[in-house]
Design a protein around this motif. Structure first.
Motif, PDB file in Angstrom:
ATOM      1  N   GLY A  63      13.012  20.216  23.450  1.00 18.09           N
ATOM      2  CA  GLY A  63      14.359  20.594  24.572  1.00 18.09           C
ATOM      3  C   GLY A  63      15.425  21.105  23.845  1.00 18.09           C
ATOM      4  O   GLY A  63      16.292  21.912  24.378  1.00 18.09           O
ATOM      5  N   ALA A  64      15.739  21.027  22.323  1.00 20.38           N
ATOM      6  CA  ALA A  64      16.799  21.180  21.763  1.00 20.38           C
ATOM      7  C   ALA A  64      16.761  22.950  21.343  1.00 20.38           C
ATOM      8  O   ALA A  64      15.414  23.360  21.113  1.00 20.38           O
ATOM      9  N   GLY A  94      10.152  20.796  16.529  1.00 17.09           N
ATOM     10  CA  GLY A  94      10.231  20.964  18.103  1.00 17.09           C
ATOM     11  C   GLY A  94      11.389  21.626  18.655  1.00 17.09           C
ATOM     12  O   GLY A  94      11.721  21.732  19.710  1.00 17.09           O
ATOM     13  N   VAL A  95      12.115  22.200  17.887  1.00 16.31           N
ATOM     14  CA  VAL A  95      13.543  23.056  17.999  1.00 16.31           C
ATOM     15  C   VAL A  95      13.290  24.486  18.133  1.00 16.31           C
ATOM     16  O   VAL A  95      12.737  25.094  17.414  1.00 16.31           O
ATOM     17  N   THR A  96      13.744  24.912  19.139  1.00 12.17           N
ATOM     18  CA  THR A  96      13.728  26.533  19.596  1.00 12.17           C
ATOM     19  C   THR A  96      14.633  26.991  18.586  1.00 12.17           C
ATOM     20  O   THR A  96      15.809  26.606  18.801  1.00 12.17           O
ATOM     21  N   GLY A  97      14.450  28.062  17.694  1.00 14.39           N
ATOM     22  CA  GLY A  97      15.252  28.854  16.927  1.00 14.39           C
ATOM     23  C   GLY A  97      15.488  30.208  17.654  1.00 14.39           C
ATOM     24  O   GLY A  97      14.570  30.933  17.993  1.00 14.39           O
ATOM     25  N   ALA A 135      21.596  21.328  28.120  1.00 11.63           N
ATOM     26  CA  ALA A 135      22.715  20.477  27.586  1.00 11.63           C
ATOM     27  C   ALA A 135      22.333  20.091  25.906  1.00 11.63           C
ATOM     28  O   ALA A 135      23.117  19.309  25.522  1.00 11.63           O
ATOM     29  N   LYS A 136      21.523  20.685  25.307  1.00  8.65           N
ATOM     30  CA  LYS A 136      21.059  20.764  24.070  1.00  8.65           C
ATOM     31  C   LYS A 136      20.950  22.041  23.318  1.00  8.65           C
ATOM     32  O   LYS A 136      20.017  22.150  22.611  1.00  8.65           O
ATOM     33  N   VAL A 137      21.988  22.714  23.621  1.00  6.08           N
ATOM     34  CA  VAL A 137      21.997  24.136  22.990  1.00  6.08           C
ATOM     35  C   VAL A 137      23.414  24.219  21.920  1.00  6.08           C
ATOM     36  O   VAL A 137      24.263  23.972  22.278  1.00  6.08           O
ATOM     37  N   GLY A 138      22.713  24.055  20.438  1.00  3.83           N
ATOM     38  CA  GLY A 138      23.609  24.078  19.567  1.00  3.83           C
ATOM     39  C   GLY A 138      23.809  25.476  18.809  1.00  3.83           C
ATOM     40  O   GLY A 138      23.154  26.581  19.274  1.00  3.83           O
ATOM     41  N   GLN A 288      23.086  11.623  17.091  1.00  2.00           N
ATOM     42  CA  GLN A 288      24.134  12.286  18.068  1.00  2.00           C
ATOM     43  C   GLN A 288      23.143  12.438  19.375  1.00  2.00           C
ATOM     44  O   GLN A 288      23.526  13.003  20.477  1.00  2.00           O
ATOM     45  N   LYS A 289      21.975  12.300  19.437  1.00  2.00           N
ATOM     46  CA  LYS A 289      21.087  12.189  20.659  1.00  2.00           C
ATOM     47  C   LYS A 289      20.543  13.767  21.187  1.00  2.00           C
ATOM     48  O   LYS A 289      20.153  13.894  22.086  1.00  2.00           O
ATOM     49  N   PHE A 290      20.686  14.392  20.182  1.00  2.00           N
ATOM     50  CA  PHE A 290      20.096  15.873  20.190  1.00  2.00           C
ATOM     51  C   PHE A 290      18.725  16.057  19.811  1.00  2.00           C
ATOM     52  O   PHE A 290      18.196  17.115  20.493  1.00  2.00           O
ATOM     53  N   LEU A 291      18.502  15.300  19.081  1.00  2.00           N
ATOM     54  CA  LEU A 291      17.220  15.088  18.674  1.00  2.00           C
ATOM     55  C   LEU A 291      16.280  13.746  18.847  1.00  2.00           C
ATOM     56  O   LEU A 291      16.872  12.968  18.888  1.00  2.00           O
ATOM     57  N   PRO A 292      15.115  13.794  18.968  1.00  2.00           N
ATOM     58  CA  PRO A 292      14.434  12.457  18.994  1.00  2.00           C
ATOM     59  C   PRO A 292      14.670  11.627  17.701  1.00  2.00           C
ATOM     60  O   PRO A 292      14.833  12.016  16.889  1.00  2.00           O
ATOM     61  N   GLN A 293      14.905  10.305  17.740  1.00  2.00           N
ATOM     62  CA  GLN A 293      15.118   9.596  16.808  1.00  2.00           C
ATOM     63  C   GLN A 293      13.898   9.642  15.809  1.00  2.00           C
ATOM     64  O   GLN A 293      12.760   9.719  16.180  1.00  2.00           O
ATOM     65  N   GLY A 294      14.413   9.633  14.480  1.00  2.00           N
ATOM     66  CA  GLY A 294      13.077   9.750  13.479  1.00  2.00           C
ATOM     67  C   GLY A 294      13.197  10.827  13.124  1.00  2.00           C
ATOM     68  O   GLY A 294      12.460  11.282  11.825  1.00  2.00           O
TER      69      GLY A 294
END
Length: 297
Positions: A63-64, A94-97, A135-138, A288-294
């Motif tokens: 989702g990020a 798992g992050v879209t670049g 809500a997770k676009v950085g 910061q809750k933008f990625l899964p824990q770990g």
């Protein structure tokens, strides 16, 4: 954690895979126009030009998404190691670049910012198709690209509900910002070449202040992670320090990882210093809750 300063040492070494440095994106990546050939210049006029994003989608998206701003002193674009290589690293987690090929300013200071803002809006407008949480676009930036990313993090709006297209309706505020050996200031501690390319040879002092992002922080500024090597002779680490101090003063969640060595480019985008910021930035994004824990490497 509202604010934290980390000093890296051998004891805290975290090893991760080195980012690939291919100059070209993989064939499966999607290149998207941002302006359809009519790009704004920030003064009410337009030029027959465009900016582009190349979208790298992971196999298992969390989702990020991150808009990636390569460096190059505002006179070029380092789209390999600081662009598509970063997207490949993000995809592994798992992050879209979203690699941004922003227009070079040539003394037109609002041009790169407009492109970065449009890239964020476009990512949110395509959230469903790109499997992104809006809500997770950085945004992440390197060197002068770090200046652009920090500018996007301190100059934003909520979008125009009357806009003719879906992207124009979206907010351009990034949800988080990651800065790697960034130019931040247009003042004496900044980078002279980036300043001249962005603002011109004799800029108005109001523009110098407007684009000195350590002066533009407010409580609405998004959370930021900064990293800089102490021995950077190209872009002084005071750039990161000043911005970090401003973030703390405004009570914006922030972390600054100061590295003991590596210089500008961190030893050619490889080795323990390069690995360290990658590992710590992922862990911070998880906190910061933008990625899964770990997430950490």
């Amino acid at each position: 954690m509202r604010g934290a300063l980390f000093l890296f040492s051998a004891v805290t070494l975290l090893t991760v895979a080195v980012v690939g440095r291919a100059a070209d994106p993989p064939a499966k990546a999607e290149r998207v126009k941002l302006w359809d050939g009519k790009a704004p210049q920030g003064d009410g006029t337009f030029e027959a030009a465009d900016a582009f994003v190349t979208v790298h989608r992971p196999e298992k998206a969390n989702g990020a998404a991150v808009v990636i701003c390569p460096g190059g002193g505002y006179g070029g674009l380092v789209t390999g190691a600081e662009g598509h290589g970063i997207a490949a690293w993000l995809n592994k987690h798992g992050v879209t670049g979203v690699v941004l090929e922003y227009r070079l300013p040539k003394g037109r200071p609002f041009v790169p910012l407009l492109d970065a803002q449009r890239a964020i809006r476009t990512t949110r407008a395509n959230a469903a198709a790109w499997r992104v949480d809006p809500a997770k676009v950085g945004i992440i930036g390197f060197s002068a690209g770090g200046h652009l990313a920090s500018t996007a993090g301190t100059h934003f709006d909520a979008g125009d509900p009357t806009a003719a297209d879906a992207a124009g309706k979206q907010s351009c505020r990034p949800d988080f910002v990651v800065l790697v050996y960034p130019v931040v200031s247009m003042g004496p501690k900044g980078h002279g070449g980036s300043r001249t390319n962005l603002l011109g040879k004799q800029p108005d002092e109001k523009l110098v202040t407007l684009f000195s992002n350590e002066t533009q922080v407010t409580p609405k500024t998004p959370p930021m992670f900064l990293t800089h090597p102490k021995d950077d002779k190209v872009v002084a680490p005071d750039n990161s320090r000043m911005l970090y101090d401003a973030l703390r003063a405004a009570k914006v969640p922030a972390e600054y990882l100061e590295l003991p060595s590596g210089g500008h480019g961190l030893n050619g985008y490889k080795g323990p210093m390069w690995d360290a910021w990658q590992a710590r930035s992922l862990a911070w994004l998880a906190e910061q809750k933008f990625l899964p824990q770990g997430a950490k490497d």
